[in-house]
Motif scaffolding. Structure first.
Motif, mmCIF file in Angstrom:
data_model
loop_
_atom_site.group_PDB
_atom_site.id
_atom_site.type_symbol
_atom_site.label_atom_id
_atom_site.label_comp_id
_atom_site.label_asym_id
_atom_site.label_seq_id
_atom_site.Cartn_x
_atom_site.Cartn_y
_atom_site.Cartn_z
ATOM 1 N N ARG A 74 0.876 -1.396 -0.222
ATOM 2 C CA ARG A 74 0.030 -0.113 0.018
ATOM 3 C C ARG A 74 0.945 1.254 -0.145
ATOM 4 N N ARG A 75 2.049 1.278 0.855
ATOM 5 C CA ARG A 75 2.660 2.234 0.822
ATOM 6 C C ARG A 75 3.501 2.723 -0.572
ATOM 7 N N ARG A 76 3.852 1.717 -1.533
ATOM 8 C CA ARG A 76 4.506 1.667 -2.577
ATOM 9 C C ARG A 76 3.427 2.040 -3.688
ATOM 10 N N PHE A 77 2.186 1.720 -3.510
ATOM 11 C CA PHE A 77 1.456 2.050 -4.476
ATOM 12 C C PHE A 77 0.175 3.019 -4.095
ATOM 13 N N VAL A 78 0.029 4.219 -4.917
ATOM 14 C CA VAL A 78 -1.095 5.070 -4.605
ATOM 15 C C VAL A 78 -2.471 4.378 -4.489
ATOM 16 N N ALA A 79 -3.366 4.733 -3.806
ATOM 17 C CA ALA A 79 -4.541 4.185 -3.582
ATOM 18 C C ALA A 79 -5.312 3.912 -4.901
ATOM 19 N N ASP A 80 -5.329 4.913 -5.800
ATOM 20 C CA ASP A 80 -6.058 4.767 -7.078
ATOM 21 C C ASP A 80 -5.486 3.986 -8.321
#
Length: 242
Positions: free
Chosen positions: A97-103
């Motif tokens: 989750r920290r690596r990839f943005v939520a959208d």
């Protein structure tokens, strides 16, 4: 992983040469409660890491305390739980989750991203894509396609083949259990264990090991190191949490 279990749980992990079909096994001494985990030497380092994490999952879940032993190869609830534990320990969802943005959509998660996850967290492609799919960052078809990629292929394709080769060389070598070897070295210094036996356990040249450790220093008086002394006196290494 070897050091993590030794420090956090007081559990020794041994790696040894066994048939390719064998991955890992946990053993508990019913008298002392001391636990040892054995894993296979393998040129697949990520597999060895997941095997250790899997066995730790069994230990923390109390599976070694069950009256009925686990059946190797059986996909029991305990085995499925240990697999899930290993997956989340080695590659936590929050790390993704920290690596990839939520959208971020599945179209934007590339094979390069997969390689980066595998390299940084030293996990298999299967673990990485399973976690990506759990967060719905890739679709089912992409998950199926990427699961077949070997770590060696990803490493060669994306330029970290030398790092993978070093990891593979390390996981291919048998590894002696740390607490046992510390006790064995103490026995050598006390003059009750020969340098040849110690060298055999370490996989070292006896003369080189003797030069490194120095000559034995046996005590003049009688101490607890006699022929009947246990390898690990009660309480010497502390209690192993359940």
């Amino acid at each position: 992983m070897f050091e993590l279990l030794h420090v956090a749980k007081g559990v020794d992990v041994i790696s040894m040469k066994v048939p390719e079909t064998e991955h890992g096994l946990s053993m508990c001494d019913p008298d002392s409660g001391r636990v040892v985990i054995a894993v296979a030497t393998t040129p697949h380092p990520m597999r060895q890491r997941s095997s250790i994490a899997h066995e730790l999952g069994h230990l923390l879940a109390g599976d070694l305390d069950q009256a009925e032993p686990l059946t190797p190869g059986e996909r029991s609830p305990a085995e499925i739980r240990a697999d899930a534990f290993a997956r989340h320990l080695l590659l936590p969802l929050n790390a993704i989750r920290r690596r990839f943005v939520a959208d971020r959509t599945s179209a934007k998660v590339s094979l390069t991203d997969l390689s980066d996850l595998v390299q940084e967290f030293e996990v298999s492609a299967h673990i990485a894509v399973t976690q990506l799919r759990t967060l719905k960052l890739i679709d089912t078809d992409t998950c199926s396609a990427w699961s077949t990629r070997s770590v060696a292929n990803l490493a060669t394709t994306f330029g970290w083949g030398s790092q993978y080769s070093a990891l593979a060389a390390d996981s291919s070598v048998p590894r002696a259990p740390q607490a046992l070897m510390a006790r064995a070295v103490e026995g050598y210094h006390r003059g009750v264990l020969g340098i040849n036996e110690l060298a055999a356990w370490y996989g070292r040249d006896p003369s080189e090991l003797e030069a490194e450790l120095g000559a034995p220093r046996p005590l003049a008086e009688i101490d607890d190191w006699d022929d009947d002394a246990p390898l690990f006196p009660d309480g010497e290494l502390g209690d192993i949490p359940s």
